[in-house]
Each structure stands twice: as structure tokens, then as C-alpha cells.
Write a protein that holds these residues in place. Sequence first.
Motif, PDB file in Angstrom:
ATOM      1  N   ARG A   6       0.781  -1.029   0.182  1.00 37.88           N
ATOM      2  CA  ARG A   6       0.076  -0.018  -0.019  1.00 37.88           C
ATOM      3  C   ARG A   6       0.900   1.478  -0.191  1.00 37.88           C
ATOM      4  O   ARG A   6       0.671   2.260  -0.806  1.00 37.88           O
ATOM      5  N   GLN A   7       2.003   1.214   0.825  1.00 44.17           N
ATOM      6  CA  GLN A   7       2.963   2.332   0.723  1.00 44.17           C
ATOM      7  C   GLN A   7       3.468   2.609  -0.431  1.00 44.17           C
ATOM      8  O   GLN A   7       3.817   3.699  -0.912  1.00 44.17           O
ATOM      9  N   VAL A   8       3.985   1.599  -0.933  1.00 39.80           N
ATOM     10  CA  VAL A   8       4.558   1.628  -2.340  1.00 39.80           C
ATOM     11  C   VAL A   8       3.662   2.126  -3.508  1.00 39.80           C
ATOM     12  O   VAL A   8       3.914   2.985  -4.177  1.00 39.80           O
ATOM     13  N   VAL A   9       2.375   1.735  -3.476  1.00 41.53           N
ATOM     14  CA  VAL A   9       1.697   2.057  -4.570  1.00 41.53           C
ATOM     15  C   VAL A   9       1.274   3.693  -4.157  1.00 41.53           C
ATOM     16  O   VAL A   9       1.245   4.364  -5.184  1.00 41.53           O
ATOM     17  N   ALA A  10       1.157   4.021  -3.128  1.00 40.25           N
ATOM     18  CA  ALA A  10       0.892   5.371  -2.730  1.00 40.25           C
ATOM     19  C   ALA A  10       2.120   6.324  -3.099  1.00 40.25           C
ATOM     20  O   ALA A  10       1.761   7.220  -3.781  1.00 40.25           O
ATOM     21  N   SER A  11       3.245   5.903  -2.928  1.00 35.92           N
ATOM     22  CA  SER A  11       4.572   6.413  -3.207  1.00 35.92           C
ATOM     23  C   SER A  11       4.639   6.588  -4.888  1.00 35.92           C
ATOM     24  O   SER A  11       4.672   7.795  -5.324  1.00 35.92           O
ATOM     25  N   LEU A  12       4.162   5.467  -5.519  1.00 34.47           N
ATOM     26  CA  LEU A  12       4.365   5.672  -6.918  1.00 34.47           C
ATOM     27  C   LEU A  12       3.303   6.408  -7.581  1.00 34.47           C
ATOM     28  O   LEU A  12       3.377   6.766  -8.631  1.00 34.47           O
ATOM     29  N   ALA A  52       9.412  -5.099   6.858  1.00 36.68           N
ATOM     30  CA  ALA A  52      10.007  -5.453   8.022  1.00 36.68           C
ATOM     31  C   ALA A  52      11.467  -4.359   8.233  1.00 36.68           C
ATOM     32  O   ALA A  52      11.603  -3.718   9.230  1.00 36.68           O
ATOM     33  N   GLY A  53      12.014  -4.434   7.107  1.00 37.02           N
ATOM     34  CA  GLY A  53      13.399  -3.906   7.216  1.00 37.02           C
ATOM     35  C   GLY A  53      13.007  -2.321   7.393  1.00 37.02           C
ATOM     36  O   GLY A  53      13.566  -1.501   7.946  1.00 37.02           O
ATOM     37  N   THR A  54      12.283  -1.762   6.713  1.00 36.72           N
ATOM     38  CA  THR A  54      11.808  -0.325   6.275  1.00 36.72           C
ATOM     39  C   THR A  54      11.099  -0.186   7.803  1.00 36.72           C
ATOM     40  O   THR A  54      11.553   1.001   8.270  1.00 36.72           O
ATOM     41  N   TRP A  55      10.424  -0.723   8.378  1.00 35.80           N
ATOM     42  CA  TRP A  55       9.747  -0.431   9.549  1.00 35.80           C
ATOM     43  C   TRP A  55      10.805  -0.498  10.803  1.00 35.80           C
ATOM     44  O   TRP A  55      10.934   0.308  11.564  1.00 35.80           O
ATOM     45  N   LEU A  56      11.602  -1.537  10.700  1.00 37.13           N
ATOM     46  CA  LEU A  56      12.574  -1.476  11.641  1.00 37.13           C
ATOM     47  C   LEU A  56      13.689  -0.424  11.541  1.00 37.13           C
ATOM     48  O   LEU A  56      14.190   0.329  12.544  1.00 37.13           O
ATOM     49  N   ALA A  57      13.864   0.033  10.450  1.00 36.12           N
ATOM     50  CA  ALA A  57      15.054   1.025  10.255  1.00 36.12           C
ATOM     51  C   ALA A  57      14.296   2.122  10.361  1.00 36.12           C
ATOM     52  O   ALA A  57      15.106   3.286  11.056  1.00 36.12           O
ATOM     53  N   ALA A  58      12.962   2.610  10.259  1.00 34.51           N
ATOM     54  CA  ALA A  58      12.521   3.891  10.874  1.00 34.51           C
ATOM     55  C   ALA A  58      12.441   3.723  12.224  1.00 34.51           C
ATOM     56  O   ALA A  58      12.472   5.058  12.982  1.00 34.51           O
ATOM     57  N   ARG A  59      12.158   2.833  13.095  1.00 34.38           N
ATOM     58  CA  ARG A  59      12.078   2.851  14.406  1.00 34.38           C
ATOM     59  C   ARG A  59      13.476   2.888  14.948  1.00 34.38           C
ATOM     60  O   ARG A  59      13.454   3.510  16.191  1.00 34.38           O
ATOM     61  N   LEU A  60      14.584   2.787  14.308  1.00 32.94           N
ATOM     62  CA  LEU A  60      15.747   2.903  14.772  1.00 32.94           C
ATOM     63  C   LEU A  60      16.611   4.146  14.189  1.00 32.94           C
ATOM     64  O   LEU A  60      17.620   4.685  14.595  1.00 32.94           O
ATOM     65  N   GLY A  61      15.622   5.118  13.776  1.00 29.41           N
ATOM     66  CA  GLY A  61      15.923   6.477  13.477  1.00 29.41           C
ATOM     67  C   GLY A  61      16.385   6.803  11.810  1.00 29.41           C
ATOM     68  O   GLY A  61      16.793   7.953  11.882  1.00 29.41           O
ATOM     69  N   SER A  62      16.323   5.992  11.096  1.00 29.31           N
ATOM     70  CA  SER A  62      16.695   6.140   9.747  1.00 29.31           C
ATOM     71  C   SER A  62      15.590   7.253   8.989  1.00 29.31           C
ATOM     72  O   SER A  62      14.432   7.298   9.282  1.00 29.31           O
ATOM     73  N   LEU A  65      13.759   8.064   3.040  1.00 30.38           N
ATOM     74  CA  LEU A  65      12.323   7.810   2.675  1.00 30.38           C
ATOM     75  C   LEU A  65      11.813   6.750   1.652  1.00 30.38           C
ATOM     76  O   LEU A  65      12.992   6.200   1.252  1.00 30.38           O
ATOM     77  N   LEU A  66      10.886   6.324   1.812  1.00 28.67           N
ATOM     78  CA  LEU A  66      10.401   5.075   0.889  1.00 28.67           C
ATOM     79  C   LEU A  66      10.930   5.311  -0.594  1.00 28.67           C
ATOM     80  O   LEU A  66      11.267   4.438  -1.077  1.00 28.67           O
ATOM     81  N   SER A  67      10.718   6.510  -1.092  1.00 25.33           N
ATOM     82  CA  SER A  67      11.001   6.790  -2.513  1.00 25.33           C
ATOM     83  C   SER A  67      12.578   6.525  -2.701  1.00 25.33           C
ATOM     84  O   SER A  67      12.819   5.952  -3.847  1.00 25.33           O
ATOM     85  N   GLU A  68      13.256   6.683  -1.771  1.00 28.16           N
ATOM     86  CA  GLU A  68      14.918   6.437  -1.856  1.00 28.16           C
ATOM     87  C   GLU A  68      14.971   5.047  -1.683  1.00 28.16           C
ATOM     88  O   GLU A  68      15.610   4.545  -2.373  1.00 28.16           O
ATOM     89  N   GLN A  83      12.505  -7.150  -9.355  1.00 22.94           N
ATOM     90  CA  GLN A  83      11.211  -7.528  -9.839  1.00 22.94           C
ATOM     91  C   GLN A  83      10.004  -7.050  -9.122  1.00 22.94           C
ATOM     92  O   GLN A  83       8.989  -6.696  -9.703  1.00 22.94           O
ATOM     93  N   TYR A  84       9.893  -6.919  -7.681  1.00 23.74           N
ATOM     94  CA  TYR A  84       9.139  -6.590  -6.815  1.00 23.74           C
ATOM     95  C   TYR A  84       8.650  -5.161  -6.971  1.00 23.74           C
ATOM     96  O   TYR A  84       7.649  -4.856  -7.344  1.00 23.74           O
ATOM     97  N   VAL A  85       9.865  -4.261  -7.257  1.00 24.10           N
ATOM     98  CA  VAL A  85       9.658  -2.905  -7.808  1.00 24.10           C
ATOM     99  C   VAL A  85       8.972  -2.840  -9.088  1.00 24.10           C
ATOM    100  O   VAL A  85       7.856  -1.962  -9.390  1.00 24.10           O
TER     101      VAL A  85
END
Length: 122
Positions: A6-12, A52-62, A65-68, A83-85
Motif C-alpha cells: 500500500r505504501q509503495v503504491v501510494a508513493s508511486l 519489516a526492514g523498512t519499519w525497523l529502520a524507521a524505528r531505529l531513526g533512519s 524516505l520510501l522513494s529512496e 522484480q518486486y518494484v
Amino acid sequence: MLWLERQVVASLSGDVRPQHRLAIEGYVDGVLRAMPELLRIGVAGESIVLGAGTWLAARLGSRRLLSERLEGWEHSRIGPIRQYVRLLSSLVIFASEELAPDPQALDPSQPSAAAAGANGRG
């Protein structure tokens, strides 16, 4: 549709109007639901791992942005991540083109093709 999807679709689809964005999101959700189970499990697995990696990185202060992150995944050396992207961006592009409103419907001064045909002007 999973959180990261959902986040990827919203970003794209960030550059389209909100009501059109909802239609795009609905289309992508429908396509993902219609996938054969084996394919959907693979896409869902990637969404869970990458999310999970994105969520964890955000919680650790990264502050990345999702676009990056998407850009990094798009150029990843790992094929399934690339292929996912590509899958999600292709679905968003297809939906934005297929679900785009008729340009004439936006301009009331232009007669629609059906009205032109009915009036003998088609």
C-alpha cells in the motif's frame, strides 16, 4: 494488500488526484488478490521482509524516505527485489492509464464521442 504494498503504491501514484489514487490502489489490490497463490506468496513474502526492514529502520531513526528505498531496490543486484518494484510500478502505471478519466469528460465544452455519434456528427 499488505502495508508495504500500500505504501509503495501510494508513493508511486503520489502525483495523481486523491480520488484517482484510490482507484489505482483498488486496481492493484484486485490484481494482487487475483494472482495464483504461489506467486502471491512470493510477493507477500517480499513485502513482509522488505516492509519489516523498512519499519525497523524507521524505528531505529533512519530518515531515508520510501522513494529512496524504492530507487535502491530498483537497482538491487538481487533479482527478486528488482522484480518486486517493477511489478508494483507496472501495475500502478497500467492502472493510471487504464483508469484515467476521459479527457473530454473533464472539459464540458467538448462533445463526447457518443453524443457526436448520436447527433450525426461522428
